[in-house]
Scaffold this active site. Structure first.
Site: not given
Ligand code: NOJ
Length: 763
Positions: A279
């Site tokens: 992530d």
């Molecule tokens: C953080 C989030 O937890 C995730 O779900 C997302 O895909 C990414 N940011 C990118 O936006």
């Protein structure tokens, strides 16, 4: 190996082979061959997923790509922006294409209802349609991969991301996980109108303690396997090309550095063959988690645990070379990760044609948000199916399209909130608000509007939520009393009052956990004032999580849960309010009476001292200061018609391990209107080697019945439906009594028992 070398020598390429030559190579041979030509810097570059933002200027990013230092981007969402980046990749030494990723969660340009709403439809076809259209729109904008579906089981609605997922139930979420993956990826992730699915967040993100975002997860292995892991596995069975790693820790070990999770479970036990992406900043977070001293150690832990690609990379780029040189990681750690990135690009068809989804400049849309690019009809069709009728006293709904309607509430005219969080590339101006929807539908009569209340009074909260950058929270500077007064006056002139209340979308988002599930701001007071006018009162809820609306439930004559219903939300809501569509949604998550009841999910264990309804009994499992059980149970939702269920018939009272039995009911539409309902099958294992839930959803069918029509619904049950993970983590069914329940929600059910026979033929 010899054959491979011979093959390479024959083809004699020093960069990518031509498409015609590619066809003769297997994916594995192609990728290995390419890896054998890459420098360390180029390899590390492939492991970097870069965020496009103000810090990364277009010139800088093209330079980096041409130097082979970036593998993919996140956040660039149109062909003309992505094309120069792909051009830069084609100027790099090995011409390895970039991929472009984006959070396409519930629609891309056309915004469909949020995940929780989609799940409320219990209509797999409709859910698939939303995913397919999202993929078509996103791929037409040069996007190759989506960070979706979000399939974390959520049983604590304080968690703001409850909105993004598909609810509390393992079976329902697993079904949707697979359907969504297949919808995004279409016939193959390689097709020009497909995008690769990166399911998330692996694993257990929805179980963060106290519903506080990013918090820890502590969970026994049996429960993990039984309740929380199946959706991820189902996404893999659906062919998900990638998986995003969760930000939480699991029993003390962050998912991002968790070798058990990514290797033993994901790769070895489940056979996952795709790409594992961290992530956003997840790798550097390992320092804050307290398992790495610095970013270098964080990078080491992540790559060794099995994170292939680093999102928003500030760790693999700067650290991997040093780690390799010091011997802290091996060449194969890097090569294995590169293999997965290249493999994913291969599967996306990018080696065959890097411009597969970018197309040619002369065909770029003049306006990315042009109306003709939207799929409004489908968005409306799907949105209608996601609305859940929670109350309808004296058949107040549907309303007549005449007379005077007072439309009250801070969300009634919001173009931005109705899109919900994670609204990809949708633009607010293209949303049909509830006000617009009612106006469009009303042929006679009039609509009076009053705002009634602000969504949040506490400016500190507003500041926090706006800082997240999701959207502004509109603030009417008038006093609360003034606004309520205006609303009451509007109500007094009307035949019926519709109050659109709930949460701004920024409250149901990442980093948006709440300690309360009450309607925020002065909305509750507003409803009390509207009730006092004595006018029939319809509540239209717009929110991304269950709210504790016990008081409002008593006050309102009718309540329609609309979640965040997307670009065509207003029209869909009007369709239901005026009866052009008969609501058929069912809750995919329990509504607690209060925040103190959490966790409150239907598939709980019985405990040694279960609550007994009606008995004044002490020493049973309950809260003494509130009525027992939820406000609205899982699976609940009304219709404008009525359905009755006959008693259930079982084809046999015993089941052998190799056989199946059939549970049947007759469902009749006893009302005056045609309508759809969801027939739900639950099973309880009465005695097991471990305590088993009081019921678990095992199947469902959404059926349409004309007024007066009756249909037989059959469910086939076999041993697989009865299996669970025992304390040894063996997945097996245990002989003995099982109770089958069929109902139109999880509580009001018909029940029968049967016995699962042991091999020898007796219980
Ligand atoms: C953080 C989030 O937890 C995730 O779900 C997302 O895909 C990414 N940011 C990118 O936006």
């Amino acid at each position: 190996m010899k054959r491979l070398r011979l093959l390479c020598a024959l083809i004699g390429f020093t960069s990518l082979p031509a498409a015609a030559d590619m066809a003769s190579l297997s994916k594995e041979a192609f990728v290995s061959n390419l890896i054998s030509q890459m420098t360390l810097e180029e390899k590390i570059g492939q492991l970097r997923l870069i965020t496009i933002d103000e810090k990364m200027t277009p010139e800088k990013i093209r330079e980096e790509i041409a130097a082979g230092r970036i593998g993919g981007t996140y956040g660039s969402v149109s062909r003309f922006v992505n094309r120069p980046m792909q051009d830069a990749s084609q100027q790099s030494r090995l011409k390895i294409p970039m991929f472009f990723g984006w959070d396409v969660i519930h629609g891309h340009r056309t915004i469909f209802p949020i995940g929780l709403a989609l799940a409320s439809s219990w209509d797999i076809g409709a859910i698939e349609l939303s995913g397919r259209i999202a993929a078509k729109e996103a791929s037409a904008d040069g996007i190759d991969l989506t960070f979706a579906p979000m399939i974390d089981i959520a049983r604590d609605p304080r968690w703001g991301r409850t909105s993004e997922g598909f609810g509390e139930d393992t079976y329902l979420v697993s079904r949707i996980a697979k359907a969504m993956v297949q919808a995004y990826q279409g016939t193959s992730p390689n097709a020009p109108d497909s995008i690769m699915a990166s399911a998330k967040h692996f694993a257990l993100y929805g179980a963060v303690e106290g519903g506080r975002d990013y918090n820890s997860v502590d969970m026994g292995l049996a429960r993990m396997h039984q309740d929380y892991l199946p959706p991820y596995r189902s996404a893999i069975e659906g062919g998900a090309g990638a998986m995003m790693v969760a930000l939480n820790s699991i029993n003390g070990v962050p998912a991002t550095s968790n070798a058990w999770l990514m290797q033993d479970l994901l790769r070895k036990a489940w056979g996952f063959k795709g790409l594992v992406i961290s992530d956003h900043n997840g790798i550097n977070d390992l320092v804050q988690h307290g398992v790495a001293k610095n970013h270098r150690e964080a990078a080491r832990l992540a790559i060794k645990a099995g994170v292939d690609m680093s999102m928003n990379d500030f760790s693999y780029g700067p650290e991997l070379q040093g780690l390799l040189e010091s011997g802290a990681i091996s060449q194969s750690n890097i090569d294995n990760a590169v293999r997965e990135v290249l493999g994913a690009k291969y599967d996306m068809g990018l080696f065959e044609d890097p411009y597969r989804r970018i197309g040619i400049a002369s065909e770029d849309p003049a306006d990315n948000n042009a109306e003709h690019r939207l799929h409004r009809a489908q968005a409306r069709e799907v949105a209608r199916k996601t609305l859940v009728l929670l109350k309808n006293e004296n058949g107040l709904l549907p309303l007549k399209k005449e007379g005077v309607i007072a439309l009250i509430g801070p969300l009634a005219k919001s173009t931005v909130d109705i899109m919900g969080s994670w609204s990809a590339s949708g633009v607010a101006e293209q949303s049909v608000t509830i006000y617009d929807g009612l106006k469009n539908a009303m042929t006679q009569g009039s609509l009076i509007y009053a705002r009634g209340a602000n969504l949040e009074e506490d400016q500190e909260v507003v500041k926090y939520l706006e800082y997240q950058g999701v959207s502004k929270i509109e603030n009417d500077p008038r006093s609360a009393a003034e606004m309520i007064d205006e609303a009451v006056k509007a109500a007094q002139q009307a035949d019926v009052v519709i109050a659109v209340v709930g949460e701004p979308r920024s409250m149901s988002h990442e980093a948006a956990s709440r300690t309360s599930l009450d309607l925020p701001g002065r909305q509750s007071e507003l409803i009390t004032a509207l009730k006092a006018t004595g006018k029939p009162l319809v509540l239209v809820l717009m929110n991304g999580r269950p709210l504790s609306i016990g008081k409002e439930h008593k006050q309102a004559d009718a309540i329609l849960e609309t979640w965040y219903s997307g670009s065509e939300g207003g029209n869909a809501v009007a369709d239901v309010l005026f009866g052009d569509y008969n609501p058929s949604g069912k809750l995919p998550i329990t509504f607690p009476r209060s925040v103190g009841q959490i966790p409150n999910y239907y598939s709980h264990l019985n405990t040694g001292r279960p609550y007994i309804a009606g008995a004044l009994r002490n020493y049973t499992s309950q809260y003494f200061d509130q009525s027992h059980g939820p406000l609205y149970p899982f699976g609940y939702g009304l219709s404008y018609t009525n359905f009755s269920l006959t008693d259930m018939a079982l084809s046999s009272t015993t089941l052998s391990k190799t056989d199946n039995l059939v549970a049947s009911v007759l469902v009749k539409n006893t009302g005056q209107r045609d309508g759809e309902t969801v027939v739900q099958l639950y099973i309880r294992d009465v005695v097991g080697s471990v305590s088993r839930p009081v019921k678990e959803l095992k199947n469902f069918q959404k059926i349409m019945l004309k007024a007066g029509e009756e249909k037989a619904v059959h469910f086939s049950i076999n041993e697989n439906d009865l299996k669970f993970f025992n304390t040894q983590l063996e997945y097996a069914a245990e002989p003995g009594e099982f109770r089958v329940q069929i109902g139109l929600d999880s509580q009001d059910v018909k029940e029968q028992s049967f016995e699962l026979l042991s091999e020898q033929g007796s219980g």
